[in-house]
Motif scaffolding. Structure first.
Motif, mmCIF file in Angstrom:
data_model
loop_
_atom_site.group_PDB
_atom_site.id
_atom_site.type_symbol
_atom_site.label_atom_id
_atom_site.label_comp_id
_atom_site.label_asym_id
_atom_site.label_seq_id
_atom_site.Cartn_x
_atom_site.Cartn_y
_atom_site.Cartn_z
ATOM 1 N N ASP A 1 109.582 48.401 -84.718
ATOM 2 C CA ASP A 1 108.786 47.390 -85.415
ATOM 3 C C ASP A 1 108.368 46.325 -84.403
ATOM 4 O OD1 ASP A 1 109.391 48.771 -87.690
ATOM 5 O OD2 ASP A 1 110.615 47.192 -88.611
ATOM 6 N N SER B 1 112.612 42.364 -84.923
ATOM 7 C CA SER B 1 113.842 42.793 -85.606
ATOM 8 C C SER B 1 114.490 43.951 -84.854
ATOM 9 C CB SER B 1 113.544 43.244 -87.041
ATOM 10 O OG SER B 1 113.242 42.141 -87.847
ATOM 11 N N ARG C 1 112.873 38.765 -89.332
ATOM 12 C CA ARG C 1 111.686 38.272 -88.635
ATOM 13 C C ARG C 1 111.615 36.753 -88.811
ATOM 14 N NH1 ARG C 1 106.414 39.866 -89.224
ATOM 15 N NH2 ARG C 1 106.650 41.937 -90.111
ATOM 16 N N ASP D 1 108.086 43.025 -85.018
ATOM 17 C CA ASP D 1 108.413 41.633 -85.401
ATOM 18 C C ASP D 1 109.713 41.128 -84.793
ATOM 19 O OD1 ASP D 1 110.073 43.256 -86.808
ATOM 20 O OD2 ASP D 1 109.578 42.464 -88.790
HETATM 21 MG MG LIG Z 1 110.234 43.688 -90.161
#
Ligand SMILES: [Mg+2]
Ligand SMILES: Nc1nc2c(ncn2[C@@H]2O[C@H](COP(=O)(O)OP(=O)(O)OP(=O)(O)O)[C@@H](O)[C@H]2O)c(=O)[nH]1
Length: 243
Positions: free
Chosen positions: A95, A99, A217, A97
């Motif tokens: 991902d 994370s 996030r 973001d």
């Molecule tokens: Mg996320």
């Protein structure tokens, strides 16, 4: 071995530059890698941010798609590009973001070298965690959801079926892709992660998990929508009924 870090993005302008810089730093001394960002024409200009990175067109590549077609479609397009054009031996999906922390990439590579074909970053084995600050309903959905998946799909090989932080070897992709495409309506969006993992474990190739802490996030908005709450139970029920 060649590998591609595959990152789907939609409106991640505030996160993508920092993530790319962290990846470049983490892999500074490793050979054979590229990053491929798959952006669905994000209105916030995520693609422009990617192009500003000093490693753009060297280590960092961009696949620009004309419209938002969901996470599953973005993964499929990115894997096709990675395996068939960039000739990767495996991909690592992440991902955008933050994370999924780049420091874990080396752990995935170790498992690949150890002979595993499909590896998942798990929040549910010792050393892994979900965010403390998640609201109760989000914690419940993730913990309960992942704990009941084995009942529906008949495998306990993994503990985190929804995690998108994964390493996938080419042979897994080639065998799973036609199965996903056969049932594509059910496998798009976020359900893709569970259905891909289901087909991957059924191949009986060696799988593995890496524990990951999953910070929430801090910038940008979540894209996790209601679609997930409808398609995923339908996929799980159909899978159970078929077996
Ligand atoms: Mg996320
Ligand atoms: N290309 C593309 N990327 C997407 C799409 N939907 C989500 N993404 C990306 O997929 C990744 C996962 O989405 P998130 O919104 O972080 O989902 P999540 O982690 O389950 O939810 P949060 O924990 O709330 O962030 C992010 O990098 C998104 O930008 C899409 O339709 N197309």
């Amino acid at each position: 071995m060649k590998f591609v870090i595959l990152i789907p993005t939609y409106n991640e302008k505030e996160n993508i530059s920092l993530l790319l810089s962290k990846i470049v730093k983490t892999l500074a001394n490793s050979p054979g890698w590229k990053v491929l960002v798959v952006d669905d024409n994000s209105p916030d200009g995520t693609a422009k941010e990617v192009k500003k990175h000093p490693q753009y067109k060297k280590k960092i590549l961009l696949l620009q798609r004309s419209k938002k077609e969901g996470l599953g479609n973005a993964y499929l397009a990115g894997m096709e590009e990675s395996f068939n054009k960039l000739k990767a031996d495996f991909v690592i999906t992440m991902d955008s973001d933050l994370s999924h922390q780049p420091k874990y990439i080396v752990k995935f590579i170790e498992k690949i070298k150890d002979g595993r074909a499909f590896i998942v970053g798990s929040r549910y084995i010792p050393g892994g965690s979900i965010p403390k600050e998640w609201p109760p309903h989000r914690k419940f959905l993730s913990i309960f959801g992942n704990s009941i998946v084995p009942f529906f799909i008949g495998s306990r090989k993994l503990t985190d079926w929804t995690s998108g932080f994964r390493a996938i070897k080419k042979e897994v992709y080639e065998k799973v892709r036609p199965k996903i495409l056969r049932d594509h309506a059910q496998n798009k969006g976020y359900t893709f992660n569970i259905s891909f993992a289901y087909h991957a474990v059924k191949l009986n190739l060696p799988v593995g998990e890496v524990p990951i802490h999953f910070p929430d996030r801090t910038k940008g908005e979540s894209k996790l929508g209601l679609e997930y709450l409808i398609h995923t139970p339908v996929f799980l029920l159909r899978t159970r009924l078929r077996s």
